[in-house]
Design an enzyme around this catalytic site. Sequence first.
Site, PDB file in Angstrom:
ATOM      1  N   SER A 149      43.068  30.431  42.421  1.00 29.01           N
ATOM      2  CA  SER A 149      43.848  31.638  43.093  1.00 29.01           C
ATOM      3  C   SER A 149      44.978  31.321  44.300  1.00 29.01           C
ATOM      4  CB  SER A 149      43.174  32.917  43.252  1.00 29.01           C
ATOM      5  OG  SER A 149      43.557  34.129  43.363  1.00 29.01           O
ATOM      6  N   GLU A 243      44.715  38.390  32.491  1.00 31.85           N
ATOM      7  CA  GLU A 243      44.577  38.583  33.963  1.00 31.85           C
ATOM      8  C   GLU A 243      46.194  39.014  34.357  1.00 31.85           C
ATOM      9  OE1 GLU A 243      44.354  35.415  36.900  1.00 31.85           O
ATOM     10  OE2 GLU A 243      43.943  33.907  34.980  1.00 31.85           O
ATOM     11  N   HIS A 273      40.022  36.309  36.120  1.00 30.80           N
ATOM     12  CA  HIS A 273      40.418  35.876  36.990  1.00 30.80           C
ATOM     13  C   HIS A 273      39.510  34.672  37.523  1.00 30.80           C
ATOM     14  CE1 HIS A 273      43.565  34.781  40.274  1.00 30.80           C
ATOM     15  NE2 HIS A 273      42.759  35.229  40.940  1.00 30.80           N
TER      16      HIS A 273
END
Length: 304
Positions: A149, A243, A273
């Site tokens: 991320s 996602e 995610h």
Amino acid sequence: MSIQAVLTNLVLRYQFKRAGRGPLNVHKARHMVNKVAQRNPPTPKDIAHTPLAGRTGAGLCSAEWLSVANPQRTVLYFHGGGYFFCGLDTHRPTCAYLARTAQARVLSVDYRMAPEHVFPAAVNDAVAWWKELLDQGFNPAEVVFAGDSAGGGLALACMLAAREQGLPLPAAAVLFSPWTDLSCSGETMRSKADVDVMFNPDSLPQAAALYLAGQPSTTPLASPLFADLHGLPPLMIHASEHEILLSDSTRLHERALAQGVRSELHLKAKMPHVWPTMVMLPEARQTLQHCGDFIAKMTSRPLA
């Protein structure tokens, strides 16, 4: 799809996603993930855990090593969390598992976060640790960057900053659902809003604003999607087909290939995610094994 993944999706949708509606609450988000991290199992006995205190004079934030007994390579890992939450505790299981599958030592970096420390503090911390590893004699050909991320975006930003400063680059990078576009302009930010079990589309722009503190959202070291990617090492990208950040991975992959960077994109349906970081899932463990093989291949020492 495993029963563990089905249950995880349900929990995330009805707890994490619902809790993320409305204005961003930094304290609440940090409390939530830290509470979950307290339930993490202890570090496996075959993985050495070595905390490293920050050294302000040297410009180094705190970090920790997770290592197998006879590491063959090194991974520099940057945790996710929107640049404002998560940390060493939340990602220790992932780094420990990656150390095992890659037969590596993994350095997990506790970079400074917003709102206390805004862009480019995280990038400076990442580069500082990369310089430290180089100064200690680590061979960049035996090092791979990794992150999930925001940490995936930070891994890219670290390589871009290192290239600008004339530093050697690592052998490769492994990215889990990397957040590469803080302008949040990807098409899937809206098209995947209902099927994403973790995020609401309005939450990410709030996190981006917290980190950017007025800087343009397309600044390359904050949003590597808009950077010149020429000269970067091979990328392995994993993301979910369901996602809202999917476009961040697909566009990065396309831009990398167009600019002469080797890139492989692995998509999996109906997963949350950064699911490769959720080591309780069979799918995550399988993917981390795949990543371990890739890391070994990129560092020229195949796993036995």
